[in-house]
Design a protein around this motif. Structure first.
Motif, PDB file in Angstrom:
ATOM      1  N   PRO A  46       0.788  -1.242   0.000  1.00  0.00           N
ATOM      2  CA  PRO A  46       0.000   0.000   0.000  1.00  0.00           C
ATOM      3  C   PRO A  46       0.814   1.283   0.000  1.00  0.00           C
ATOM      4  O   PRO A  46       0.297   2.337  -0.338  1.00  0.00           O
ATOM      5  CB  PRO A  46      -0.840  -0.111   1.283  1.00  0.00           C
ATOM      6  N   PHE A  47       2.096   1.215   0.376  1.00  0.00           N
ATOM      7  CA  PHE A  47       2.936   2.416   0.377  1.00  0.00           C
ATOM      8  C   PHE A  47       4.276   2.025  -0.212  1.00  0.00           C
ATOM      9  O   PHE A  47       5.005   1.213   0.354  1.00  0.00           O
ATOM     10  CB  PHE A  47       3.100   2.942   1.805  1.00  0.00           C
ATOM     11  N   THR A  48       4.579   2.585  -1.386  1.00  0.00           N
ATOM     12  CA  THR A  48       5.769   2.120  -2.092  1.00  0.00           C
ATOM     13  C   THR A  48       6.501   3.292  -2.749  1.00  0.00           C
ATOM     14  O   THR A  48       5.873   4.251  -3.216  1.00  0.00           O
ATOM     15  CB  THR A  48       5.365   1.094  -3.177  1.00  0.00           C
ATOM     16  N   PRO A  49       7.841   3.274  -2.769  1.00  0.00           N
ATOM     17  CA  PRO A  49       8.596   4.342  -3.442  1.00  0.00           C
ATOM     18  C   PRO A  49       8.520   4.208  -4.960  1.00  0.00           C
ATOM     19  O   PRO A  49       8.434   3.115  -5.504  1.00  0.00           O
ATOM     20  CB  PRO A  49      10.023   4.131  -2.935  1.00  0.00           C
ATOM     21  N   LEU A  50       8.549   5.363  -5.638  1.00  0.00           N
ATOM     22  CA  LEU A  50       8.558   5.406  -7.097  1.00  0.00           C
ATOM     23  C   LEU A  50       9.767   6.201  -7.563  1.00  0.00           C
ATOM     24  O   LEU A  50      10.241   7.111  -6.871  1.00  0.00           O
ATOM     25  CB  LEU A  50       7.275   6.066  -7.624  1.00  0.00           C
ATOM     26  N   LEU A  51      10.244   5.882  -8.750  1.00  0.00           N
ATOM     27  CA  LEU A  51      11.379   6.591  -9.358  1.00  0.00           C
ATOM     28  C   LEU A  51      12.543   6.695  -8.375  1.00  0.00           C
ATOM     29  O   LEU A  51      13.065   7.780  -8.092  1.00  0.00           O
ATOM     30  CB  LEU A  51      10.947   7.989  -9.830  1.00  0.00           C
ATOM     31  N   HIS A  59      -1.852   3.812  -1.747  1.00  0.00           N
ATOM     32  CA  HIS A  59      -3.085   3.487  -2.461  1.00  0.00           C
ATOM     33  C   HIS A  59      -3.970   2.552  -1.654  1.00  0.00           C
ATOM     34  O   HIS A  59      -3.511   1.861  -0.738  1.00  0.00           O
ATOM     35  CB  HIS A  59      -2.757   2.843  -3.819  1.00  0.00           C
ATOM     36  N   ILE A  60      -5.254   2.557  -2.000  1.00  0.00           N
ATOM     37  CA  ILE A  60      -6.194   1.536  -1.551  1.00  0.00           C
ATOM     38  C   ILE A  60      -6.936   1.032  -2.786  1.00  0.00           C
ATOM     39  O   ILE A  60      -7.022   1.727  -3.803  1.00  0.00           O
ATOM     40  CB  ILE A  60      -7.191   2.063  -0.497  1.00  0.00           C
ATOM     41  N   TYR A  61      -7.470  -0.180  -2.690  1.00  0.00           N
ATOM     42  CA  TYR A  61      -8.177  -0.809  -3.813  1.00  0.00           C
ATOM     43  C   TYR A  61      -9.551  -1.222  -3.323  1.00  0.00           C
ATOM     44  O   TYR A  61      -9.673  -2.038  -2.412  1.00  0.00           O
ATOM     45  CB  TYR A  61      -7.376  -2.013  -4.304  1.00  0.00           C
ATOM     46  N   ARG A  62     -10.603  -0.624  -3.906  1.00  0.00           N
ATOM     47  CA  ARG A  62     -11.969  -0.893  -3.469  1.00  0.00           C
ATOM     48  C   ARG A  62     -12.883  -1.092  -4.679  1.00  0.00           C
ATOM     49  O   ARG A  62     -12.967  -0.216  -5.558  1.00  0.00           O
ATOM     50  CB  ARG A  62     -12.510   0.256  -2.612  1.00  0.00           C
ATOM     51  N   ASN A  63     -13.549  -2.231  -4.731  1.00  0.00           N
ATOM     52  CA  ASN A  63     -14.560  -2.507  -5.760  1.00  0.00           C
ATOM     53  C   ASN A  63     -14.051  -2.265  -7.184  1.00  0.00           C
ATOM     54  O   ASN A  63     -14.731  -1.642  -8.001  1.00  0.00           O
ATOM     55  CB  ASN A  63     -15.820  -1.666  -5.525  1.00  0.00           C
ATOM     56  N   GLY A  64     -12.835  -2.738  -7.471  1.00  0.00           N
ATOM     57  CA  GLY A  64     -12.289  -2.595  -8.809  1.00  0.00           C
ATOM     58  C   GLY A  64     -11.769  -1.209  -9.134  1.00  0.00           C
ATOM     59  O   GLY A  64     -11.538  -0.892 -10.304  1.00  0.00           O
ATOM     60  N   GLU A  74       8.217  11.718   2.213  1.00  0.00           N
ATOM     61  CA  GLU A  74       7.750  10.551   2.965  1.00  0.00           C
ATOM     62  C   GLU A  74       7.045  10.998   4.234  1.00  0.00           C
ATOM     63  O   GLU A  74       7.550  11.840   4.987  1.00  0.00           O
ATOM     64  CB  GLU A  74       8.928   9.646   3.312  1.00  0.00           C
ATOM     65  N   VAL A  75       5.849  10.459   4.467  1.00  0.00           N
ATOM     66  CA  VAL A  75       5.075  10.749   5.668  1.00  0.00           C
ATOM     67  C   VAL A  75       4.642   9.423   6.290  1.00  0.00           C
ATOM     68  O   VAL A  75       4.896   8.360   5.734  1.00  0.00           O
ATOM     69  CB  VAL A  75       3.838  11.626   5.355  1.00  0.00           C
ATOM     70  N   LEU A  76       3.997   9.523   7.442  1.00  0.00           N
ATOM     71  CA  LEU A  76       3.520   8.316   8.098  1.00  0.00           C
ATOM     72  C   LEU A  76       2.485   7.647   7.199  1.00  0.00           C
ATOM     73  O   LEU A  76       1.419   8.214   6.932  1.00  0.00           O
ATOM     74  CB  LEU A  76       2.899   8.678   9.449  1.00  0.00           C
ATOM     75  N   PRO A  77       2.751   6.430   6.697  1.00  0.00           N
ATOM     76  CA  PRO A  77       1.860   5.809   5.703  1.00  0.00           C
ATOM     77  C   PRO A  77       0.425   5.665   6.172  1.00  0.00           C
ATOM     78  O   PRO A  77      -0.507   5.885   5.407  1.00  0.00           O
ATOM     79  CB  PRO A  77       2.514   4.440   5.464  1.00  0.00           C
ATOM     80  N   ILE A  78       0.220   5.315   7.451  1.00  0.00           N
ATOM     81  CA  ILE A  78      -1.133   5.056   7.930  1.00  0.00           C
ATOM     82  C   ILE A  78      -2.007   6.303   7.837  1.00  0.00           C
ATOM     83  O   ILE A  78      -3.231   6.216   7.638  1.00  0.00           O
ATOM     84  CB  ILE A  78      -1.098   4.516   9.386  1.00  0.00           C
ATOM     85  N   MET A  79      -1.396   7.498   7.938  1.00  0.00           N
ATOM     86  CA  MET A  79      -2.171   8.739   7.838  1.00  0.00           C
ATOM     87  C   MET A  79      -2.747   8.901   6.433  1.00  0.00           C
ATOM     88  O   MET A  79      -3.918   9.256   6.262  1.00  0.00           O
ATOM     89  CB  MET A  79      -1.283   9.942   8.191  1.00  0.00           C
ATOM     90  N   VAL A  80      -1.928   8.635   5.425  1.00  0.00           N
ATOM     91  CA  VAL A  80      -2.385   8.779   4.040  1.00  0.00           C
ATOM     92  C   VAL A  80      -3.419   7.707   3.711  1.00  0.00           C
ATOM     93  O   VAL A  80      -4.460   8.003   3.105  1.00  0.00           O
ATOM     94  CB  VAL A  80      -1.191   8.686   3.066  1.00  0.00           C
TER      95      VAL A  80
END
Length: 426
Positions: A46-51, A59-64, A74-80
């Motif tokens: 759910p929380f991943t570095p890019l570039l 991200h979250i994934y809900r109903n497609g 970088e911030v505390l992932p659970i907050m986002v």
């Protein structure tokens, strides 16, 4: 908190994109998609570095549908993640559903919601009841009027908002009948390691997640006071409150005093540690034997005292290694069904009536292991599901609910407890 938000469909194509601090090209999602292609659908980290760490994606994934937030810092992932979850719940509440079609049909309103909910990338107005007064949820009538371009101020029928000193509640709210309902929901999550014939009551990970939900339809600016029985269970535990709660008064008197938002909202959330099955209403004890190419599994389920409440929909799901053969199952109580493809057994015990004495249910399974493989290397598990109405695992109960106003109020309270991740690993 974040710089951009992308809403993607199941194929990870952009449906909506919104930028705050700076415009970030959608090409950054190529890196996200590349990582997604290597994972099962909906199971991406759910929380991943890019570039190479220049950006981060939460991200979250809900109903497609994917909700992907892009961050430069970088911030505390659970907050986002928690804020993305709130955006999802807000959209779902507005349109009575959440999927690709809903988003495409209401993208203008969703843009307006994001404008109000996020200010320069930080959470701003998040109270759903206030949002619905600023941005009315669409109706069939308003959609028809919008297609013929009739001005909104001629069809909304709403008076302008009166400024309020309380950010979560507007002035001038009136109801013909005043009512408030409280729902206390608890979910038990347990993971227990059971090694062969050695079974004990210690859990490797266990907690109770409790949520106090409120549905308020009260006139004016009422003060609500709620007290608990057994409130000591909340001491020294992880507890969070809606901003409307007077926290200092709760710390001093253990009383929830608040002026509620209008409509439905989460009043309080807490987590309690669980170290054993001792005080739980349902206790499962498995015993797993493997000798000379043959195996046996005994599962006993004990329903303890439940304060006069029935255990409903009690189900036990057992997963066996794929390489076992000649599986035979026997249970006196309930119905069991074997899935040959998944090598799983669903034991449906059903509803268990309350009884002062403990009630025991047993299932026995025998099988062969013709290749004499080491079954300890394969996944074996038991999961349990059940629920109880008007019961709490923690013992926390609502004692009184009072509304300080000069009108009569209809008040209601209920509680429900259920198993969440109740897993025993064999």
């Amino acid at each position: 908190m974040f710089d951009s938000l992308f809403i993607l469909n199941k194929q990870r194509r952009i449906i909506i994109e919104k930028h705050w601090k700076s415009i970030i090209s959608g090409s950054i999602l190529y890196d996200f998609n590349e990582k997604a292609d290597t994972e099962d659908e909906g199971n991406i980290v759910p929380f991943t570095p890019l570039l190479n760490g220049k950006y981060y994606a939460a991200h979250i994934y809900r109903n497609g549908v994917y909700l992907v937030a892009i961050l430069k810092n970088e911030v505390l992932p659970i907050m986002v993640i928690e804020f993305l979850e709130h955006i999802y719940k807000t959209i779902k509440s507005y349109f009575s559903g959440f999927n690709e079609n809903v988003i495409k049909e209401n993208f203008v309103t969703i843009y307006q919601l994001l404008e109000e909910m996020v200010d320069n990338g930080e959470p701003s107005l998040t109270e759903i009841s206030m949002l619905k007064n600023i941005i009315p949820p669409p109706t069939i009538f308003s959609k028809v009027m919008n297609t013929v371009q009739i001005p909104k101020n001629l069809i909304s029928g709403k008076t302008p908002l009166t400024p309020s000193k309380i950010p979560w509640r507007r002035e001038g709210i009136k109801y013909n009948g005043n009512e408030i309902f409280i729902d206390l929901k608890e979910e038990i999550n347990i993971i227990q390691e059971c090694s062969g014939e050695d079974v004990n009551d210690t859990v490797s990970r266990g907690y109770i997640k409790g949520t106090l939900l409120c549905d308020s339809k009260l006139s004016g600016m009422p003060e609500v006071r709620l007290t608990f029985k057994n409130s000591r269970v909340l001491e020294d535990q992880s507890t969070s409150f809606h901003p409307c709660v007077r926290y200092a008064k709760f710390l001093k008197d253990r009383v929830l005093s608040f002026v509620p938002p209008d409509g439905s909202f989460k009043l309080m959330e807490y987590m309690l540690d669980v170290s054993s099955h001792q005080n739980l209403p349902v206790y499962v004890k498995p015993q797993f034997y493997i000798r000379n190419g043959e195996g046996k599994l005994d599962v006993s389920v004990t329903v303890k005292r439940t304060n006069g409440k029935d255990v409903e929909d009690l189900k036990v799901n057992i997963g066996f290694p794929n390489n076992i053969q000649n599986l035979k199952i026997n249970s006196i109580t309930g119905v069991n069904r074997f899935d040959q493809d998944g090598k799983t057994v669903l034991w449906n015990i059903g509803n268990v009536m309350s009884n002062p004495a403990p009630q025991l249910f047993q299932l026995t399974a025998s099988f062969t292991n013709p290749e004499n493989v080491d079954l300890n290397e394969y996944e074996k598990y038991i999961t349990v599901n059940f629920k109880l109405n008007m019961y709490t695992f923690s013992g926390l109960k609502v004692d009184s609910l009072n509304v300080v106003e000069n009108y009569s109020t209809y008040k209601g309270f209920r509680s429900i407890s259920r198993a969440g991740q109740y897993i025993l690993r064999l």
